[in-house]
Design an enzyme around this catalytic site. Structure first.
Site, PDB file in Angstrom:
ATOM      1  N   LYS A 120      23.697 -25.160   6.570  1.00 47.56           N
ATOM      2  CA  LYS A 120      23.831 -26.534   7.278  1.00 47.56           C
ATOM      3  C   LYS A 120      23.820 -27.479   6.088  1.00 47.56           C
ATOM      4  O   LYS A 120      24.890 -28.312   6.207  1.00 47.56           O
ATOM      5  CB  LYS A 120      22.851 -26.799   8.437  1.00 47.56           C
ATOM      6  CG  LYS A 120      23.555 -27.936   9.446  1.00 47.56           C
ATOM      7  CD  LYS A 120      22.491 -28.475  10.397  1.00 47.56           C
ATOM      8  CE  LYS A 120      21.595 -29.553   9.650  1.00 47.56           C
ATOM      9  NZ  LYS A 120      20.538 -30.126  10.555  1.00 47.56           N
ATOM     10  N   ASP A 145      24.839 -28.614  14.039  1.00 46.28           N
ATOM     11  CA  ASP A 145      23.343 -28.855  14.205  1.00 46.28           C
ATOM     12  C   ASP A 145      23.251 -28.866  15.645  1.00 46.28           C
ATOM     13  O   ASP A 145      24.179 -28.526  16.530  1.00 46.28           O
ATOM     14  CB  ASP A 145      23.245 -30.435  13.758  1.00 46.28           C
ATOM     15  CG  ASP A 145      23.898 -31.297  14.507  1.00 46.28           C
ATOM     16  OD1 ASP A 145      24.874 -31.017  15.348  1.00 46.28           O
ATOM     17  OD2 ASP A 145      23.569 -32.674  14.561  1.00 46.28           O
TER      18      ASP A 145
END
Ligand code: SF4
Length: 220
Positions: A120, A145
């Site tokens: 991420k 997220d």
């Protein structure tokens, strides 16, 4: 959900915010990288408060290394998990100096090899700091997220039990990728943070309410 709806969702989010970006404050890829590492399980507001004190003193790998773990902790101790994050940031700065000429590498594998950096964080840096639409292998990518995970699944835009599944489902189902993929990350994050919130989504004030397939919409 069909692609006509998906396209309309993205068009409305774009009309509402044509140039979305991160709410983390930064002035260089290095500052963004460190801010994203610090932001795990913390708010952007909290990270910005800490980096507003840290970056005027140290905003390069060498300068943060010179602070040392304990010196760095003094600046970030208001952020959750600051002990582990301080260790990771110092290790990351050391690798940047020793292996990357003190620069943030524009390479997914090299980014993911840095302590505290997962897929991420690497995706955020490649997308937001370097403006990448596709990764080294020419594949679209997306930093997913908790907000994006919720918005994608709740609306029916794309389903995935894990963030990895959701990333792939969003990429697969997004129409007109060249047009929309670059900003999709920030559109969905901001929508999840301010409108489609975890406990009480503001469906009555939502610009995609008529397109969203969530079954328990709220009036507010
Ligand atoms: S209508 Fe409600 S559930 Fe659907 S996206 Fe908007 S805020 Fe979220």
């Amino acid at each position: 959900m069909n692609n006509l709806k998906r396209r309309e969702i993205l068009s409305r989010l774009r009309d509402d915010n044509p140039h979305p970006t991160t709410e983390l404050n930064y002035n260089s890829p290095f500052e963004l990288l460190i801010a994203v590492i610090l932001s795990a399980q913390a708010t952007d507001v909290g990270v910005n408060k800490a980096t507003a004190r840290l970056y005027p003193v140290a905003n390069s790998p060498e300068a943060i290394l010179a602070l040392g773990v304990d010196g760095l902790k003094d600046y970030i101790k208001t952020i959750g998990l600051f002990n582990a994050k301080a260790e990771n940031v110092i290790k990351t700065c050391r690798i940047l100096v020793e292996q990357h000429g003190s620069q943030v590498p524009q390479d997914r594998a090299a980014l993911e090899a840095l302590p505290g950096v997962g897929r991420k964080t690497a995706n955020v840096v490649l997308n937001t700091a370097f403006g990448w639409l596709k990764d080294n292998e020419g594949r679209y990518f997306l930093a997913v997220d908790t907000h994006i995970q919720r918005v994608a699944n709740r609306t029916g835009y794309a389903k995935g039990k894990t963030v990895e599944q959701t990333e792939q489902a969003i990429i697969k189902n997004t129409p007109n990728k060249k047009e929309f993929m670059f900003n999709l990350h920030h559109w969905f994050i901001l929508h999840g943070r301010y409108v489609c919130t975890a406990r009480k989504p503001k469906c009555g004030a939502c610009i995609i309410e008529d397109l969203c397939e969530f079954k328990e919409k709220t009036e507010y």
